[in-house]
Design an enzyme around this catalytic site. Structure first.
Site, PDB file in Angstrom:
ATOM      1  CG  ASP A  52      -6.562  -2.190  -4.152  1.00 59.02           C
ATOM      2  OD1 ASP A  52      -7.388  -1.201  -3.730  1.00 59.02           O
ATOM      3  OD2 ASP A  52      -5.220  -2.791  -4.202  1.00 59.02           O
TER       4      ASP A  52
ATOM      5  CG  HIS B 292      -6.329  -1.747  -0.489  1.00 52.93           C
ATOM      6  ND1 HIS B 292      -5.140  -1.440  -1.323  1.00 52.93           N
ATOM      7  CD2 HIS B 292      -5.804  -0.952   1.100  1.00 52.93           C
ATOM      8  CE1 HIS B 292      -4.144  -0.666  -0.577  1.00 52.93           C
ATOM      9  NE2 HIS B 292      -4.392  -0.267   0.300  1.00 52.93           N
TER      10      HIS B 292
ATOM     11  CB  SER C  22      -0.682   0.191   1.366  1.00 52.47           C
ATOM     12  OG  SER C  22      -1.655   1.092   1.243  1.00 52.47           O
TER      13      SER C  22
END
Ligand SMILES: *[C@@H]1O[C@H](CO)[C@@H](O)[C@H](O)[C@H]1NC(C)=O
Ligand SMILES: *[C@@H]1O[C@H](CO)[C@@H](O)[C@H](O)[C@H]1NC(C)=O
Ligand SMILES: *[C@@H]1O[C@H](CO)[C@@H](O)[C@H](O)[C@H]1NC(C)=O
Length: 382
Positions: free
Chosen positions: A322, A352, A165
């Site tokens: 995501d 995600h 991320s």
């Protein structure tokens, strides 16, 4: 060299009911960053605890806190492999010390017989862009010193950088920064980016459109993380969601937007019937007040094509559910065009953040499968 499509997992065990649990949903309240970070940390910050197989120590590398996980060397291999790991959390949340990341790095150290350096870089609101990048670079450069590698019994030719991320964003930025310095250019054997954040120019890629209300990371939350990273003004969020910051009348932005022209970078199986959102008139004040939005050090996806060729072998993990899916797929495509050896590992039932959800009660099957696939790739390539 091209993109190797590693796995396309089709058995969906994705459960939106579980995802909408209260804890996860509360991540939508991310503007209360300090309070939320406190909650997350108080649930799971662990002290450094060694086991029979992994020695865990907290220390600092040139003033930057790190947690080091040392797996046992393999028999007949005195020098170990190593991964510099950068945790996610929107540049503002989480820690190398929370149980999720502590467990991930412990598993990596044990299964790869490697030394994992997990960087405790400083977060928003203590520091803002580009300080997070400086922290991870300072710690990594220190670690790469011959005497430090020797101390940790690390093979200098087998070191990678990785992150998930926002940590994937910092890992990609670090990889690019290293290509600009002759003495650092070939130090990293690989980079492994887990659902990375790679651009702030287009919040209407097919995956942003498709997943704009997906829990854990809805679109407006991702845009707020960006604004917070730059210490910007939330008044711009709604305008950025419709791409007003990169409209056709915002001269500086339009040339860069061609570098993430997804009608040419994404396959039709991904673009489906989604249409690009390109405003004719927008709001030039946004990039005047937040010029960092247009920098490659914050948005590695828009880097010069010329530079990309110097990047090491790359693994990119993407998830269908995501908003950031297409950031990763587009970066894989740009790297492939630059001649970099890229593996794109896409999970049809992934969401995600899933890779850290491997322990009960958040032991998602796709969390375990993504983590295993990632560690397997590292094992085969590092
Ligand atoms: C986008 O910019 C246009 C032109 O300046 C403006 O009319 C519109 O209200 C803006 N949209 C948002 C959501 O701010
Ligand atoms: C994006 O790529 C498509 C297909 O190659 C092309 O037709 C289009 O003009 C490009 N758009 C921009 C803004 O560069
Ligand atoms: C999660 O853990 C529980 C309790 O150990 C177990 O019953 C369940 O099968 C696990 N789920 C997955 C997907 O591994």
């Amino acid at each position: 060299m091209g993109i190797t499509l590693l796995t396309v997992n089709t058995a969906p065990s994705f459960s939106s009911t579980i995802l909408q649990s209260n804890l996860i949903h509360s991540l939508g309240l991310s503007h209360h960053l300090i309070a939320l970070n406190f909650i997350i940390l108080s649930f799971g910050k662990k002290s450094a605890q060694s086991s029979a197989h992994v020695k865990v120590t907290d220390t600092d590398f040139d003033g930057v806190e790190v947690r080091v996980f040392e797996g046992s060397p393999k028999p007949n291999e005195p020098l170990r492999r190593s991964v510099v790991y950068i945790h996610g959390g929107g540049w503002a949340l989480a820690s190398a010390k929370i149980s999720y990341y502590d467990e991930l790095c412990t598993t990596m150290a044990e299964e790869l017989n490697a030394v994992i350096v997990s960087i405790e870089y400083r977060l928003v609101p203590q520091v803002y862009f580009p300080e997070q990048i400086y922290d991870v670079m300072r710690a990594t450069k220190y670690f790469l010193k011959p005497e430090v590698l020797e101390k940790y019994k690390v093979d200098p030719g087998r070191i990678g950088v990785s992150g998930d991320s926002a940590g994937g964003n910092l890992a990609a930025a670090l990889g690019q920064q290293f290509t600009y310095v002759d003495s650092l250019r070939s130090k990293l054997k690989l980079q492994a980016l887990i659902y990375p954040v790679l651009q702030a120019l287009d919040f209407n890629t097919p995956s942003y459109q498709q997943n704009k209300n997906t829990p854990i990371l809805p679109r407006h939350v991702m845009v707020k993380y960006w604004v917070d990273y730059f210490k910007g003004n939330y008044d711009f969020v709604q305008a950025m969601i419709v791409n007003n910051h990169t409209a056709l009348d915002v001269d500086r932005a339009t040339a860069l937007r061609a570098r993430l022209n997804w009608t040419s970078l994404l396959p039709e199986s991904i673009t489906k019937s989604y249409k690009p959102v390109m405003q004719t008139t927008g709001d030039a004040r946004i990039v005047q007040e937040i010029p960092q939005l247009l920098e490659a050090s914050s948005s590695p996806l828009i880097a010069d094509q010329e530079m990309l060729q110097y990047l090491p072998k790359t693994y990119i993990l993407t998830c269908e559910h995501d908003v950031l899916r297409d950031d990763g797929i587009m970066y894989a495509k740009r790297l492939e065009r630059a001649g970099v050896d890229v593996t794109l590992d896409h999970f049809e039932d992934g969401f995600h953040g899933c890779m850290i959800f491997t322990s009960w009660p958040t032991n998602f099957s796709v969390g375990i499968r993504t983590r295993n696939s990632y560690i397997k790739w590292l094992d085969q390539n590092l």
